[in-house]
Every structure is written in C-alpha cells, then in structure tokens.
Motif scaffolding. Structure first.
Motif, short mmCIF file in Angstrom:
data_model
loop_
_atom_site.label_atom_id
_atom_site.label_comp_id
_atom_site.label_asym_id
_atom_site.label_seq_id
_atom_site.Cartn_x
_atom_site.Cartn_y
_atom_site.Cartn_z
N GLU A 195 14.88 -2.94 0.13
CA GLU A 195 14.32 -3.36 -1.14
C GLU A 195 13.06 -4.42 -0.92
O GLU A 195 13.38 -5.64 -0.27
CB GLU A 195 15.06 -4.13 -2.21
N LEU A 196 11.75 -4.16 -1.28
CA LEU A 196 10.83 -5.01 -1.16
C LEU A 196 10.74 -6.11 -2.01
O LEU A 196 11.28 -5.99 -3.18
CB LEU A 196 9.35 -4.12 -1.19
N PRO A 197 10.11 -7.41 -1.83
CA PRO A 197 9.88 -8.28 -2.62
C PRO A 197 9.48 -8.06 -3.91
O PRO A 197 8.39 -7.15 -3.85
CB PRO A 197 9.24 -9.48 -1.85
N ALA A 198 9.86 -8.71 -5.12
CA ALA A 198 9.33 -8.33 -6.43
C ALA A 198 7.88 -8.52 -6.42
O ALA A 198 7.28 -7.40 -7.06
CB ALA A 198 10.01 -9.40 -7.34
N GLU A 199 7.08 -9.48 -5.85
CA GLU A 199 5.75 -9.47 -6.02
C GLU A 199 5.03 -8.17 -5.41
O GLU A 199 4.13 -7.56 -5.65
CB GLU A 199 5.35 -10.66 -5.19
N LEU A 200 5.44 -7.86 -4.10
CA LEU A 200 4.85 -6.78 -3.27
C LEU A 200 5.19 -5.36 -4.30
O LEU A 200 4.32 -4.58 -4.33
CB LEU A 200 5.48 -6.71 -2.02
N ILE A 214 -7.27 0.41 1.42
CA ILE A 214 -7.05 -0.03 2.61
C ILE A 214 -6.86 -1.60 2.60
O ILE A 214 -7.33 -2.18 1.54
CB ILE A 214 -8.28 0.03 3.31
N GLU A 215 -5.91 -2.03 3.30
CA GLU A 215 -5.43 -3.46 3.38
C GLU A 215 -5.69 -3.92 4.78
O GLU A 215 -5.47 -3.21 5.79
CB GLU A 215 -4.03 -3.46 3.02
N ARG A 216 -6.42 -5.10 4.74
CA ARG A 216 -6.61 -5.73 6.26
C ARG A 216 -6.24 -7.02 6.14
O ARG A 216 -5.88 -7.73 5.10
CB ARG A 216 -8.03 -5.62 6.32
N ARG A 217 -5.62 -7.52 7.32
CA ARG A 217 -4.78 -8.66 7.62
C ARG A 217 -5.89 -9.80 7.18
O ARG A 217 -7.01 -9.69 7.69
CB ARG A 217 -4.22 -8.87 9.02
N ASP A 218 -5.59 -10.65 6.45
CA ASP A 218 -6.30 -11.97 6.26
C ASP A 218 -5.44 -13.22 6.75
O ASP A 218 -4.61 -13.86 6.33
CB ASP A 218 -6.62 -12.20 4.63
N ARG A 219 -6.15 -13.69 7.96
CA ARG A 219 -5.26 -14.67 8.84
C ARG A 219 -5.54 -16.03 8.09
O ARG A 219 -4.62 -16.91 8.43
CB ARG A 219 -5.66 -14.41 10.24
N ARG A 220 -6.58 -16.06 7.10
CA ARG A 220 -6.68 -17.35 6.68
C ARG A 220 -5.68 -17.65 5.40
O ARG A 220 -5.31 -18.74 5.13
CB ARG A 220 -8.02 -17.66 6.00
N HIS A 221 -5.26 -16.45 4.89
CA HIS A 221 -4.20 -16.61 3.63
C HIS A 221 -2.85 -15.74 4.11
O HIS A 221 -2.96 -14.75 3.40
CB HIS A 221 -4.94 -16.34 2.35
N PRO A 222 -2.26 -16.17 4.89
CA PRO A 222 -1.07 -14.99 5.25
C PRO A 222 0.07 -15.11 4.32
O PRO A 222 0.37 -16.24 4.15
CB PRO A 222 -0.45 -15.54 6.77
N ASP A 223 0.14 -14.10 3.40
CA ASP A 223 1.22 -14.00 2.36
C ASP A 223 2.33 -12.96 2.83
O ASP A 223 2.02 -11.78 2.48
CB ASP A 223 0.46 -13.73 1.05
N VAL A 224 3.37 -13.33 3.34
CA VAL A 224 4.31 -12.11 3.98
C VAL A 224 4.55 -11.50 2.77
O VAL A 224 4.98 -10.41 2.72
CB VAL A 224 5.24 -13.00 4.60
#
Length: 533
Positions: A195-200, A214-224
């Motif tokens: 089950e994925l987290p509620a936010e995702l 498209i989603e790209r990794r933002d290393r400045r604001h990593p939000d798992v």
C-alpha cells in the motif's frame, strides 16, 4: 528542398548546387511566399535567408515552426552576420543549423546531406521504437484473460521491460477511498500488494484524472512519501493513467537512473506509456474492477467482524407430537441488513468464511446461556469450518448444553473421513446434522457416508405436503432411510397446521417453522425439552 532568398542570384546558385546533388528544389522569393509553399508540406529540408524585406528570416522561422508540415523539418538559416549573439538567437528561434555568407555551394550541399542523414536516422529510430511498441502491444493483446490482477500485472511489466527505453516499470492499482496498491513492479524495492503512503496515493489519484506526466528527482527537496523515484533509484519516470470509465491504475516507466541520465529518455518513455496505456487498461480493466469490488466487500466484512455487527436469534425445533421444544437453531442477523445466506456465501468467496463462522458461532454459544436448560443448540457450519479444529473448538468453548452441528448445503464434502474425525475430536455431547437434505450439495450420499444424528428435510418438500402424494412418498422413504441409519428427521419450513398434521402422520418426529415459533432473541424464548435422543 525549399530555398528561400529575396536575391534571385543567390537563390539560383543554391538551387543549381542542390539539383546537381540530386535534390528536387522549390524556390521562394520571400518569407510570405515561403510560408504559403510550406503549408502544402512535402519538404525534407529548408534553406532560409535571414534578411528579407517582406518578412525577415527569424520571423519566417518562428512561423514555420508553428506549421504542422514543417515543425520537425531541418531548417538551415543563411546569415550575413558572423555574430555570436545573432547565431544564438537564430538557433533559439528554431533553426537547426546556420551558414555565414559567403557560402561555398559544396558546404551547402554537405550540410543538407548531413541533416537529411540525421533526419533519416531519427525517422528510422522512431520507426523501430514504434515497431517494438506494436510488438509489445500485440503480445499484450494476446495474453489470456486472468482473474488475478496481480499476476496479470506482473506479466504486463515483464513485457514492457523488453522495450529499449524502459529500465523498469510499475503498475499501481487505484481502489476505493483513494487507496493505491502496487500491482507489480520490476527493478524496485516495491513488492506486490504494498500500500502506498496516503500522500502519494492522493497525488496519483489526482493526476490519474488528467494526462500523462513526467517526474524528475529533486535532490534539493527529497520527499520519499510523495514520489516513486526513490523506490526505483531513478532520476526520471514517465506515468500514464489507465482508464475505462474512471481511473483504474497508473502505469509508470523508469526512464533514467543516476548512471544513465539520458535527456531524451523521459519523453520517449512518456510516449511509450501513453501509446500502450489503452491496451494495458483494456487488459487489466475487468480483473481490476472485480478485484476492487472484492476488496471493498472484504473490508466491509472485516469491519463487520471488528465491530461485532451481528447477533444471534434462535428458532425452536419442536417435537411435533407433544409440542415440547427439543432444541434451538442459532441463526445470524447482520446489522447492515445483509441476508444471512448472502453474508456467509460472500465471506467464504472472499476467504473470510471461517472467520465469520467462528465469530457468529461464539456469539451464539454466549447468547444460548439464556435459553431454557436442557434444550440442545444447533449451529450451522460449513465443512471447512467443521474441519478447522482450533477455530471451531475455540468458538464452541464454554457451551452449557448438547451441540448439534448442521452441515450447510452450500459446499461440497470431498473427504468424509476427515469430517467424521473432526466431529470425533470435539467429543462430548456433539452431534451432526445434514441440513436441507435434497438441496444443494447436501445429498443423500451425506446421510449414507456420515450417519448423522439428524437429517433436515428441505422446506420445498414440506410446503403443501398435505395435498401432494409424491411429496408424502418421498418423505416416507426418507423416514425409512433415517430409521435404518439411526437418524431423526427434522422438517423445516412448517407454516401451517395442516402441514404439521401431515408430517406427524408420516412419523416425522421433529419440525421447525413459523407455525411452531419464529426466530427470536434468547430472552424471548420459552420451553421445555425432551432432549436429543
């Protein structure tokens, strides 16, 4: 080729060189004429002067890039300014290349050949990718239907991973209450059923109502909690919603990782995902819809169990000759109004049948302590629950009276010795009854194989028996069989005194039905009891 220049001499020079090189050339003396010719399409490349009186090269270039026919055509701008700012502005406006006057005709043809080769290679690459996608789509379309969406999704991901542009893939099912569940994933820390987290989950639900993204990794604001990129150790992923009438799932393709951050891969993956999404949706749709409905029903039953949203009522089983109560059958009622038969059948279909039987049997045993003493208690059980000794023994613990276990007619019995052993393990005053003999799976074979203490006549045999000689003959025959096997007949569904009288005449000893007593809570029951024997 389209050659555009307001100077007739220059235009003639370029045209001659290109024709000698094998090109078919169309000329235009200015920007407006070039646009008119370009709208007709058919050009493989355009040679465009940067300075013209009616419409300069940069303005012409901008409009050419807006036309569907020339949006992707190589455009080489010929300029008289050897100025870096001018060249940068020209390239930013959409030029593929540029040449600075004076221009050698051989360089013109060489540049044109280079761009045509590049365009041909690009077209070939695109055709190869489209061919590969078509083969995957054909393979997906040929998959056999599967009722299990997880198994089907794993097969789909395996096929998608065969594409060159796809490093890994994931299919996420979207179910009720904004839930998101991993159906299948490759090359990831994710597991089927996660089950994925509620936010995702909320984000995927929201974006699945639109187009691909498209989603790209933002290393400045990593939000798992809000991205799948970290689960795949990916730099970019492309997503496409799977829809029929509404969102079913989301298809995600990993475009690039940290070791291969190819700039064009996310767009290629997005194109692939969007192309294949309708095929995958058509394939997964039926299984996902069934699964979503089953999951909702399973959650409803789990809530019913957690909330104890059920209670027992008891219907007397009466000696037809004396009117004394011999026992009580425990029947279940559900708070939400679900019909008892439907509730148990549905629970077994969803793998929760024994859980529901255990809860309702325990509830009946507790409530039966308020019944008059001496009467036996009859509880409906399925073969699977009867042979689940720990669950059954736990549910029946603490009973204060003899027990009769009625085998329901809804399920087959594949192993009679196992049923007999299960009954023997319970020990004490525990007896077996075959419910609704003549209906469903509760055939006469059960009576012969199990030699139950009681055999219940199906209510369809009892209805209007007083005026039907055929029914009377059948019941008389069953009475003889019961006597030979040591069983006692119980007639269900007695609703009129004439039916009771006919059954008594046929020497049916016990009966139940609305004429003899309706199902009621234990505090409403009255009676004496002649006992089991």
């Amino acid at each position: 080729m389209l050659v555009v220049d307001d100077n007739a001499g220059v235009r003639e020079l370029f045209t001659l060189a290109l024709r000698l090189d094998g090109c078919h050339v169309v000329e235009a003396g200015g920007g407006r004429e070039a646009l008119a010719r370009a709208r007709a399409g058919g050009f493989d490349a355009i040679l465009l002067d940067s300075r013209m009186p009616d419409l300069d090269g940069r303005a012409t270039l901008a409009q050419l890039r807006q036309l569907p026919a020339t949006r992707l055509v190589p455009i080489i701008v010929v300029t008289g300014l050897d100025d870096v700012h001018d060249r940068v502005a020209t390239l930013d406006a959409g030029a593929t290349d540029y040449l600075v006057k004076p221009v050698d005709p051989d360089e013109v043809t060489a540049r044109v050949r280079a761009h045509l080769r590049e365009r041909a290679a690009l077209r070939h690459s695109i055709e190869e990718r489209l061919r590969a996608r078509a083969l995957v789509a054909e393979a997906l379309g040929g998959l056999a239907p599967d009722r299990d969406p997880y198994r089907l999704a794993a097969t789909v991901c395996g096929k998608l991973d065969e594409l060159d542009e796809v490093r890994a893939s994931v299919l996420v099912g979207l179910f009720g209450n904004a839930r998101a569940t991993v159906l299948a994933a490759s090359g990831s820390t994710l597991q089927t059923g996660d089950e994925l987290p509620a936010e995702l989950a909320a984000r995927l639900w929201n974006q699945a109502g639109g187009d691909g993204w498209i989603e790209r990794r933002d290393r400045r604001h990593p939000d798992v909690a809000s991205t799948l990129l970290f689960d795949f150790d990916a730099e970019a992923m492309a997503f496409a919603p799977l829809r029929t009438s509404g969102p079913l799932a989301v298809l995600g393709l990993v475009a690039s990782g940290r070791d291969d951050p190819a700039p064009g891969m996310p767009a290629r993956c997005l194109s692939t995902a969007l192309d294949l999404a309708p095929v995958v949706a058509a394939l997964l749709g039926p299984a996902l819809n069934r699964h979503g409905t089953a999951e909702e029903q399973r959650r409803r039953i789990r809530r019913l169990l957690a909330d104890d949203a059920h209670w027992p009522v008891f219907q007397p089983i009466v000696d037809l000759a004396s009117g004394a109560v011999a026992g009580y059958e425990a029947l279940t009622r559900f708070v939400d109004g679900t019909a008892p038969h439907t509730g148990f059948v549905e629970a077994h279909r969803l793998g929760l049948g024994n859980d529901l039987e255990r809860a309702t049997a325990a509830s009946a045993v507790r409530a039966a302590r308020q019944l008059p003493g001496g009467a036996w208690l009859s509880i409906n059980v399925s073969p699977s629950f009867l042979t689940d000794h720990p669950a059954l023994a736990g549910a029946l613990h603490g009973t204060d009276r003899p027990l009769v276990l009625e085998l329901t007619e809804h399920d087959p019995i594949d192993d009679y010795p196992t049923v007999q052993q299960a009954l023997a393990r319970l020990g004490g005053e525990t007896y077996l009854s075959v419910d609704d003999a003549g209906a469903g799976y509760a055939c006469l074979t059960h009576v012969l194989a199990l030699r139950p203490r009681f055999v219940k006549l199906d209510r369809t045999w009892v209805s209007a028996i007083e005026r039907d000689p055929a029914r009377q003959a059948l019941v008389a025959g069953l009475g003889t069989l019961a006597a030979e096997t040591g069983s006692t007949l119980i007639a269900e569904g007695i609703e009129r005194d004439v039916e009771q009288a006919a059954l008594t005449h046929l020497r049916v000893r016990l009966g139940q039905g609305l004429h003899l007593g309706a199902p009621t809570p234990p505090t409403s029951t009255t009676a004496g009891s002649p006992g089991v024997g």
